[in-house]
Structures are given as C-alpha cells and as structure tokens.
Write an enzyme that holds these catalytic residues in place. Structure first.
Site, PDB file in Angstrom:
ATOM      1  N   ASP A  49       0.674  -1.136   0.087  1.00  0.00           N
ATOM      2  CA  ASP A  49      -0.202  -0.255  -0.024  1.00  0.00           C
ATOM      3  C   ASP A  49       0.841   1.128  -0.053  1.00  0.00           C
ATOM      4  O   ASP A  49       0.654   2.216  -0.741  1.00  0.00           O
ATOM      5  CB  ASP A  49      -0.768  -0.185   1.183  1.00  0.00           C
ATOM      6  CG  ASP A  49      -1.697   1.206   1.232  1.00  0.00           C
ATOM      7  OD1 ASP A  49      -2.612   1.569   0.425  1.00  0.00           O
ATOM      8  OD2 ASP A  49      -1.581   1.895   2.186  1.00  0.00           O
ATOM      9  N   GLU A 121      -1.883  -5.357  -3.710  1.00  0.00           N
ATOM     10  CA  GLU A 121      -1.064  -4.561  -2.985  1.00  0.00           C
ATOM     11  C   GLU A 121       0.201  -5.502  -2.300  1.00  0.00           C
ATOM     12  O   GLU A 121       1.292  -5.180  -2.267  1.00  0.00           O
ATOM     13  CB  GLU A 121      -1.831  -3.967  -1.673  1.00  0.00           C
ATOM     14  CG  GLU A 121      -2.633  -2.812  -2.160  1.00  0.00           C
ATOM     15  CD  GLU A 121      -3.192  -1.970  -1.037  1.00  0.00           C
ATOM     16  OE1 GLU A 121      -3.735  -0.922  -1.160  1.00  0.00           O
ATOM     17  OE2 GLU A 121      -3.482  -2.922   0.027  1.00  0.00           O
TER      18      GLU A 121
END
Length: 229
Positions: A49, A121
């Site tokens: 992320d 992610e």
C-alpha cells in the site's frame, strides 16, 4: 523453489520474474489458508500500500505540475483505493492464482474486491522486496497506465457533488436507501435510491459495492437536476 505453470504464467502477465518465488507465493496466500508454516499476505499488503501510494503520488505530481494539494489528494485516493486495485488484479488474472481456504473458495473469494485489492498490494510489496523500488515502480506505472492520465475524471465524487449542491440550496444531505438487494454475497446486485428534501428521487442498479452503486445513484440525480459535471 519451482513455481507451478499457472504461477509462471502469472509472472509473465505481471511482468516480473521472481528471484525468490516464496515472496510471490506469500503475496497470493489469503489468511483463510495461512498456518504456522504458511504465512499470509497481510504484512506484504501493508507494505505494498505504501509503495503504491508513493509511486502514484509521484506520477500525479509529474503529470500535472500546476495541480494543488487539494486537487491531487482525490486523484490519489481514486487510484489507490481498493476497487481500483481489484480492477488491476482482474486485468492480470490475479484471482485465478489466489491461494484460498475452502470457505473463501466456496463463497467466491476469487472475485471479491477486498481480497483482490489486498492481494494486488501484497504482490506489489513482493516485487519491491524481490528487486527493489525501481522495478516495483515500473510495474505499477505499466499496470495503472492510462488511469494516471485520467485521474482527474476518476477523482470526481458524485455523492460529494450532490451533497454540496443540496447544501447550496438549503436542503438536508441526500438520503440513500437500498431498495433491492439480490444475488450471492460475493456478487450482490443492488438497487439504491437517493432522495432529496424536495421529494425528487433517482436510482441506480448494478453489481459491485454498495458505495459504487450509491455513486451511480448520485450521478443519476445530478443528471436529473441538470448539474452534470
């Protein structure tokens, strides 16, 4: 460690051959299948992320050198949110290689936005740990591609625009209500109605998240009242 044929094919779609294949396997392992000897992808998701956010933030600054922070922030949010990550995951067939427990497999986990977005992610983090920031950055820019150029349009939030319009007219915030819900849990079909203080209503239907259908309903109302962006 030798990768299976489906993971080798996934590497090609991803555009990165792993020096440490264990990183890829971990990135694709959901918590429903984790164990003491098989770690899941949550820690990688956390790191990915941040790598994604930095890469997209830098790309947005380069793409529009005159944009303010207030203009850039919603564009960034639109490009790194879970739904966008899930769309990219579908684009490269990530769901086909997700490693899930039986319960998630039985409930359509390979198609769930949350699982796909988290795994995307995690895969970004795996590339970062395997080869460094530049290869991870290059992969993100290639996969996100035209989305970065179209970030301004993607950042438009119909619900926010409708609420601001209603407030300017002296109205209370628009009210959203689920009129119908059908379909399986992993692919629900919603019909959502939005109502203004003056009684005007608009609705939208579709599969996806409740939030996405609310956005569509808000856009339908903006079209109805003539406030089309």
């Amino acid at each position: 460690m030798k990768l299976s044929a489906d993971l080798v094919a996934f590497q090609r779609r991803l555009g990165h051959d792993f020096a440490d294949p264990a990183l890829l396997i971990r990135a694709l392992t959901h918590g429903s299948l984790s164990s003491a000897t098989r770690p899941d992808n949550q820690r990688l998701e956390f790191l990915g992320d941040r790598v994604l956010g930095l890469t997209i933030a830098e790309a947005l600054l380069r793409a529009d050198r005159g944009a303010t922070e207030g203009q850039l922030a919603p564009r960034l949010n639109a490009l790194v949110r879970g739904e966008t990550c899930a769309d990219i995951a579908r684009q490269i067939g990530l769901g086909e290689v997700l490693k899930l427990g039986r319960s998630e497999m039985m409930t359509g986990g390979r198609r769930k936005d949350a699982l796909l977005g988290d795994a995307m992610e995690a895969v970004i983090a795996a590339v970062y740990l395997d080869a460094g920031f530049e290869p991870a950055r290059a992969m993100i820019l290639r996969l996100w591609g035209d989305r970065i150029a179209g970030a301004e349009a993607a950042a438009f939030n119909a619900k926010t625009a409708l609420q601001e319009w209603a407030q300017a007219q002296g109205m209370a915030p628009p009210r959203y209500q689920i009129a119908e819900r059908s379909g399986p849990d992993h692919a629900p079909l919603f019909r959502i109605t939005v109502t203004l203080d003056d009684g005007r209503q608009a609705d939208a239907s579709g599969t996806g998240t409740k939030r996405s259908i609310e956005q569509a309903a808000a856009q339908a109302m903006l079209d109805l009242i003539g406030e089309i962006p």
